[in-house]
Design an enzyme around this catalytic site. Structure first.
Site, PDB file in Angstrom:
ATOM      1  CG  ASP A  66     -77.176 -46.902 -19.626  1.00  0.00           C
ATOM      2  OD1 ASP A  66     -77.590 -47.006 -18.487  1.00  0.00           O
ATOM      3  OD2 ASP A  66     -77.508 -45.751 -20.451  1.00  0.00           O
ATOM      4  CB  ALA A 187     -79.965 -46.932 -27.296  1.00  0.00           C
TER       5      ALA A 187
END
Length: 287
Positions: A66, A187
């Site tokens: 990511d 996140a």
């Protein structure tokens, strides 16, 4: 002929190997392939280097996790260039393709979107702006996950005044504040106990980090609601965007966030249900 930019993780040997696999396939099929100077040396890809604007690419192939996807989006700075994510990382919320399917995925991409070969998943971006205490603009960044205003020194909190639509909301004594997109809700905001939002939504998520006050909840705001964070007091703070340091803040400096006019464009090769990805990543079971 298409122009394809490769963006690869600098510290994973598999990413460099996949860059070679991708470049060979692309050249054999008549396409131009290149990497930025920043990627060429650490990946030993000097023969692919081109010093050109990433937004001129027709396609970006991200080889990593990511974090590499975030870097690819940062390089594009809102340009409408689709990104194929190949998972060489750990979590892989954003990546789509497993390494062994790289060549097949390129075949499907160049076959076109007809007959369900692929579709585009559009993700909201945030424009993050820093304004100095004298009113002068000091920088603008584009975030896929979040902008974070955070303490500079350990052992201390910072005081941050939040205004919404020009009206003062409250001040926080905290380690920091996270201003994230729905994509960014899984996140840093998630580790600060923020809610998980569907990436199909358009919203701005405000999550305090270790607040020293009774009101410690996240706020989910409509993207039309303008958010501003002002640094109060003498303790300095930092601004980071998608995990990368952006600037240091002094008293009176302000950070504003607003939805960008651009979106990130991820290539998807099949039905991708966010809640099923979440279930897999967290090891959730049916009950």
């Amino acid at each position: 002929m298409s122009s394809v930019l490769l963006v690869a993780h600098h510290e994973r040997a598999e990413a460099a190997t996949l860059a070679r696999v991708a470049s060979t396939w692309l050249r054999d099929h008549g396409h131009e392939v290149w990497v930025t100077p920043a990627d060429a040396e650490p990946l030993a890809l000097d023969d692919l280097v081109a010093d050109r604007d990433p937004s001129t690419a027709d396609l970006v192939v991200s080889l990593g996790g990511d974090g590499t996807m975030l870097r690819a989006v940062q390089l594009l700075q809102g340009a409408a260039v689709p990104v194929i994510g190949v998972n060489v990382g750990l979590l892989g919320y954003l990546t789509e393709v497993e390494p062994e399917m790289l060549a097949h995925s390129l075949e499907r991409w160049f076959a076109g979107p007809s007959a369900g070969h692929w579709q585009i998943d559009e993700r909201m971006l945030l424009d993050v702006m820093l304004i100095r205490s004298d009113g002068s603009p000091a920088g603008t960044w584009t975030a896929l996950n979040e902008g974070v205003v955070e303490k500079l020194e350990s052992g201390h909190t910072v005081r941050l005044q939040v205004s919404i639509d020009g009206a003062a909301f409250t001040s926080y004594a905290a380690d920091g504040l996270i201003l994230s997109t729905p994509t960014g809700s899984t996140a840093y905001s998630l580790s600060a106990r923020g809610p998980v939002l569907s990436p199909r939504m358009r919203a701005v998520l405000l999550t305090p980090v270790s607040p020293h006050q009774l009101f410690d909840r996240s706020l989910v705001l409509d993207p039309t609601e303008a958010v501003e964070v002002e640094l109060l007091g003498h303790r300095a703070a930092t601004l980071s965007v998608d995990g990368q340091p952006a600037a240091t803040l002094a008293e009176g400096d302000r950070v504003t966030v607003a939805p960008s006019e651009q979106v990130a464009r991820f290539v998807r090769f099949g039905e991708r249900r966010f809640h099923q990805i979440l279930k897999a990543k967290f090891g959730l079971t049916d009950r």
